[in-house]
Design an enzyme around this catalytic site. Structure first.
Site, PDB file in Angstrom:
ATOM      1  N   LYS A   1     111.162  16.496 -49.031  1.00 30.95           N
ATOM      2  CA  LYS A   1     110.069  15.967 -49.874  1.00 30.95           C
ATOM      3  C   LYS A   1     109.530  17.065 -50.784  1.00 30.95           C
ATOM      4  CE  LYS A   1     105.854  15.749 -47.975  1.00 30.95           C
ATOM      5  NZ  LYS A   1     104.794  16.496 -48.653  1.00 30.95           N
ATOM      6  N   ASN A   2     109.311  18.249 -50.212  1.00 29.67           N
ATOM      7  CA  ASN A   2     108.634  19.309 -50.975  1.00 29.67           C
ATOM      8  C   ASN A   2     109.543  20.029 -51.960  1.00 29.67           C
ATOM      9  OD1 ASN A   2     106.374  18.565 -49.674  1.00 29.67           O
ATOM     10  ND2 ASN A   2     106.248  20.343 -48.326  1.00 29.67           N
TER      11      ASN A   2
ATOM     12  N   ARG B   1      98.348  14.413 -53.826  1.00 25.08           N
ATOM     13  CA  ARG B   1      97.803  15.559 -54.541  1.00 25.08           C
ATOM     14  C   ARG B   1      98.888  16.397 -55.207  1.00 25.08           C
ATOM     15  NH1 ARG B   1      97.728  20.022 -52.881  1.00 25.08           N
ATOM     16  NH2 ARG B   1      95.739  20.520 -53.856  1.00 25.08           N
TER      17      ARG B   1
ATOM     18  N   CYS C   1      92.220  17.582 -48.851  1.00 24.11           N
ATOM     19  CA  CYS C   1      92.794  16.636 -47.891  1.00 24.11           C
ATOM     20  C   CYS C   1      92.342  17.080 -46.502  1.00 24.11           C
ATOM     21  CB  CYS C   1      94.316  16.615 -48.016  1.00 24.11           C
ATOM     22  SG  CYS C   1      95.100  18.082 -47.380  1.00 24.11           S
TER      23      CYS C   1
ATOM     24  N   ARG D   1      92.211  22.738 -50.628  1.00 23.82           N
ATOM     25  CA  ARG D   1      93.406  22.695 -51.483  1.00 23.82           C
ATOM     26  C   ARG D   1      93.059  22.929 -52.968  1.00 23.82           C
ATOM     27  NH1 ARG D   1      97.294  19.784 -48.604  1.00 23.82           N
ATOM     28  NH2 ARG D   1      98.886  20.883 -49.816  1.00 23.82           N
TER      29      ARG D   1
ATOM     30  N   ASP E   1     103.748  24.196 -41.840  1.00 31.84           N
ATOM     31  CA  ASP E   1     104.100  22.784 -41.643  1.00 31.84           C
ATOM     32  C   ASP E   1     104.790  22.540 -40.310  1.00 31.84           C
ATOM     33  OD1 ASP E   1     104.912  22.084 -45.140  1.00 31.84           O
ATOM     34  OD2 ASP E   1     103.027  22.392 -44.081  1.00 31.84           O
TER      35      ASP E   1
ATOM     36  N   ILE F   1      97.252  29.862 -43.165  1.00 36.46           N
ATOM     37  CA  ILE F   1      97.434  29.298 -44.508  1.00 36.46           C
ATOM     38  C   ILE F   1      96.313  28.334 -44.871  1.00 36.46           C
ATOM     39  CG2 ILE F   1      98.990  28.023 -46.045  1.00 36.46           C
ATOM     40  CD1 ILE F   1     100.177  30.691 -45.110  1.00 36.46           C
TER      41      ILE F   1
ATOM     42  N   ARG G   1     104.635   9.105 -45.370  1.00 40.03           N
ATOM     43  CA  ARG G   1     104.585   9.903 -46.603  1.00 40.03           C
ATOM     44  C   ARG G   1     105.681  10.962 -46.598  1.00 40.03           C
ATOM     45  NH1 ARG G   1      99.600  12.995 -47.406  1.00 40.03           N
ATOM     46  NH2 ARG G   1     100.920  13.695 -49.107  1.00 40.03           N
TER      47      ARG G   1
HETATM   48  C1  EPZ Z   1     102.738  23.287 -50.367  1.00 38.70           C
HETATM   49  O1  EPZ Z   1     101.393  22.930 -50.596  1.00 38.70           O
HETATM   50  C2  EPZ Z   1     103.345  22.153 -49.554  1.00 38.70           C
HETATM   51  N1  EPZ Z   1     103.286  20.909 -50.336  1.00 38.70           N
HETATM   52  C3  EPZ Z   1     102.572  21.998 -48.238  1.00 38.70           C
HETATM   53  O2  EPZ Z   1     103.206  20.978 -47.479  1.00 38.70           O
HETATM   54  C4  EPZ Z   1     102.666  23.305 -47.472  1.00 38.70           C
HETATM   55  O3  EPZ Z   1     101.921  23.203 -46.283  1.00 38.70           O
HETATM   56  C5  EPZ Z   1     102.119  24.445 -48.345  1.00 38.70           C
HETATM   57  O4  EPZ Z   1     102.825  24.495 -49.601  1.00 38.70           O
HETATM   58  C6  EPZ Z   1     102.248  25.798 -47.670  1.00 38.70           C
HETATM   59  O5  EPZ Z   1     103.578  26.074 -47.390  1.00 38.70           O
HETATM   60  C7  EPZ Z   1     104.196  20.720 -51.314  1.00 38.70           C
HETATM   61  O6  EPZ Z   1     105.048  21.558 -51.577  1.00 38.70           O
HETATM   62  C8  EPZ Z   1     104.087  19.425 -52.070  1.00 38.70           C
HETATM   63  P1  EPZ Z   1      99.806  26.451 -51.376  1.00 38.70           P
HETATM   64  P2  EPZ Z   1     100.518  23.759 -51.679  1.00 38.70           P
HETATM   65  O7  EPZ Z   1      99.344  26.356 -52.792  1.00 38.70           O
HETATM   66  O8  EPZ Z   1     101.394  24.274 -52.761  1.00 38.70           O
HETATM   67  C9  EPZ Z   1      95.519  28.421 -51.390  1.00 38.70           C
HETATM   68  C10 EPZ Z   1     103.316  18.955 -46.290  1.00 38.70           C
HETATM   69  O9  EPZ Z   1     102.968  18.703 -45.157  1.00 38.70           O
HETATM   70  N2  EPZ Z   1      95.478  28.137 -52.837  1.00 38.70           N
HETATM   71  O10 EPZ Z   1     101.016  27.270 -51.083  1.00 38.70           O
HETATM   72  O11 EPZ Z   1      99.348  22.937 -52.048  1.00 38.70           O
HETATM   73  C11 EPZ Z   1      95.480  27.154 -50.548  1.00 38.70           C
HETATM   74  O12 EPZ Z   1      94.151  26.719 -50.360  1.00 38.70           O
HETATM   75  C12 EPZ Z   1     102.434  19.801 -47.197  1.00 38.70           C
HETATM   76  O13 EPZ Z   1     104.401  18.606 -46.795  1.00 38.70           O
HETATM   77  C13 EPZ Z   1      94.382  28.568 -53.581  1.00 38.70           C
HETATM   78  O14 EPZ Z   1      93.449  29.157 -53.044  1.00 38.70           O
HETATM   79  O15 EPZ Z   1     100.034  24.993 -50.804  1.00 38.70           O
HETATM   80  C14 EPZ Z   1      96.142  27.606 -49.263  1.00 38.70           C
HETATM   81  O16 EPZ Z   1      95.180  28.250 -48.462  1.00 38.70           O
HETATM   82  C15 EPZ Z   1     101.112  20.071 -46.531  1.00 38.70           C
HETATM   83  N3  EPZ Z   1      94.363  28.302 -54.918  1.00 38.70           N
HETATM   84  C16 EPZ Z   1      97.169  28.647 -49.727  1.00 38.70           C
HETATM   85  O17 EPZ Z   1      96.778  28.999 -51.066  1.00 38.70           O
HETATM   86  C17 EPZ Z   1      95.386  27.654 -55.551  1.00 38.70           C
HETATM   87  O18 EPZ Z   1      95.313  27.466 -56.793  1.00 38.70           O
HETATM   88  C18 EPZ Z   1      98.607  28.146 -49.785  1.00 38.70           C
HETATM   89  O19 EPZ Z   1      98.570  26.921 -50.476  1.00 38.70           O
HETATM   90  C19 EPZ Z   1      96.488  27.224 -54.783  1.00 38.70           C
HETATM   91  C20 EPZ Z   1      96.523  27.491 -53.423  1.00 38.70           C
END
Ligand code: EPZ
Length: 417
Positions: free
Chosen positions: A22-23, A92, A116, A121, A304, A326, A396
């Site tokens: 998915k990702n 999202r 979420c 996020r 995850d 994370i 999902r």
């Molecule tokens: C991706 O989410 C995945 N989703 C998530 O999978 C996964 O858990 C996550 O990466 C971490 O590996 C998809 O790829 C669609 P991040 P993402 O930006 O990109 C902070 C699932 O179950 N952050 O890497 O949204 C954030 O708050 C989902 O399939 C900021 O502060 O995660 C977090 O603490 C759940 N500012 C950390 O970075 C930003 O602008 C990592 O988040 C962006 C992120």
């Protein structure tokens, strides 16, 4: 709403075929916006989140033909840059259209994705990066409004390694003027998969898979035909299920090198794992050894996989400390596991899991995608029956999960609600 019912006590055995990730599919499907021709995608998983992004791409003017696992997308007729709230709120990761829309249409109006269950996020790093490429960004009425006559390459340093942030900025930079360098870029396999697709389209990217990614802008990109890489999180979920039930499961059509951290941890718990070319065989041990885990950006242990691994520790022989670094609220599954008899104490982003002889089946509620999977795993080893509600979370991100578990001998069924 549907429920999934699991009778515990079955040892899993046999083969399971892993679906596309998915990702990886979400950013790759969004990258179709960068071309004005027909792109063909195979091994696309039939998931609610995939449906959501296809509806959004169609709303923007793309022509979609879907016949899972094959999807065709022709973005020649792109005629809209507005991703409305009622579409983005469903998923999202729709924010992934922001970068490619800006690159292709010079404008984008995307609803701010809400938080979420697992955390706030934020997307501040996405927006800071786009501003550094020359985009004018306005936030108003719950929308991001971005415009740029011409995106120009720049150096971008991510304060935090962000998966979709890296993906959004790669897709914005591929058509920018000049060179963009992303520092502290995410190294996840799904980011590399997107980079490989963009390179096939004609993009000039180097360093993908490392924390410094360099993108040389090009005038245009061509449509492609690509396959989506296997889902390492789905594969890991079934690997843990085998270890949990003392089973012997062959996880087919996966990429073992994307599962290094989990393989290492599962072997520490006593599971035997045989690594093949595109498969893994996981044999569960009679006794599960408690080990500590800390989630980290790739190639560390995946956040995850945290909820699923916690279930294994719930029935291990000692104490395990699980640290979630994370997301700020990714222990929601703990309260449901406690209702099944788990002994877990949470303090901040750390959970202390004391192994118990067995869990007991109970009615439980799914709260987020990966936590839902952990409830199925708990049901597999609990004494008695577990009824899981709100399984739409599962749909999902897991394709036909109950069919796949039933194929391995689990006593599991879906009750249509
Ligand atoms: C991706 O989410 C995945 N989703 C998530 O999978 C996964 O858990 C996550 O990466 C971490 O590996 C998809 O790829 C669609 P991040 P993402 O930006 O990109 C902070 C699932 O179950 N952050 O890497 O949204 C954030 O708050 C989902 O399939 C900021 O502060 O995660 C977090 O603490 C759940 N500012 C950390 O970075 C930003 O602008 C990592 O988040 C962006 C992120």
């Amino acid at each position: 709403m549907d429920q999934i019912i699991v009778e515990g006590g079955k040892r899993l055995a046999g083969e399971v075929v892993i679906s596309g990730a998915k990702n990886a599919a979400l950013p790759i499907l969004a990258s179709s916006l960068l071309t004005d021709g027909q792109n063909t995608y195979s091994n696309v998983p039939a998931l609610k989140d995939i449906e959501s992004i296809l509806v959004l791409l169609s709303h923007l003017g793309s022509r979609i033909e879907s016949n899972y696992p094959f999807i065709r997308i022709d973005a020649a007729g792109l005629n809209n840059y507005d991703a409305p709230y009622d579409l983005v709120r469903k998923m999202r990761a729709s924010i992934l259209v922001l970068g490619p829309l800006l690159a292709r249409m010079k404008r984008a109006k995307v609803s701010l994705p809400g938080g979420c269950a697992i955390g706030a996020r934020p997307i501040n790093l996405h927006l800071k990066g786009l501003s550094l490429l020359g985009a004018e960004i306005e936030l108003q009425h719950g929308y991001v409004e971005a415009r740029a006559d011409r995106l120009r390459g720049n150096e971008i340093f991510f304060d935090v390694s962000t998966v979709t942030g890296t993906e959004n900025l790669m897709m914005a930079a591929v058509l920018a003027e000049g060179t963009t360098v992303l520092r502290n870029a995410a190294r996840e396999p799904e980011v590399v998969a997107l980079a490989e697709v963009l390179k096939k389209m004609g993009a000039r990217i180097s360093g993908d898979g490392t924390s410094v990614v360099t993108i040389e802008g090009v005038p245009s990109l061509s449509p492609v035909s690509v396959s989506i890489l296997p889902d390492r999180i789905e594969a890991g979920t079934f690997m843990i299920a085998s270890a949990l039930t003392g089973g012997e499961v062959v996880v087919k059509h996966c990429e073992p090198e994307h599962l290094g951290a989990l393989i290492h941890k599962l072997r520490q718990t006593g599971a035997e794992i045989e690594i093949g070319q595109d498969r893994l065989t996981v044999c569960g041990a009679d006794e599960i050894v408690s080990v500590d885990v800390k989630t980290l950006p790739y190639p560390g242990f995946a956040t995850d996989m945290q909820a699923q691994f916690m279930v294994l520790m719930c029935v291990a022989n000692g104490q395990s400390v699980i640290s979630e670094t994370i997301f700020e609220n990714r222990f929601i599954h703990v309260s449901e596991l406690r209702r099944m008899g788990a002994d877990i104490t949470v303090s901040g982003n750390t959970a202390m899991v004391r192994g118990v002889p067995h869990l007991s089946g109970a009615p439980v509620m799914a709260t987020d995608l990966r936590a839902s999977a952990s409830l199925i795993l708990a049901g597999l080893v609990a004494h008695g029956q577990t009824e899981i509600s709100r399984v739409y979370h599962l749909d999902r991100g897991y394709e036909s999960i109950e069919r796949k578990f039933a194929g391995l001998g689990a006593a599991i069924r879906r009750v249509r609600g």
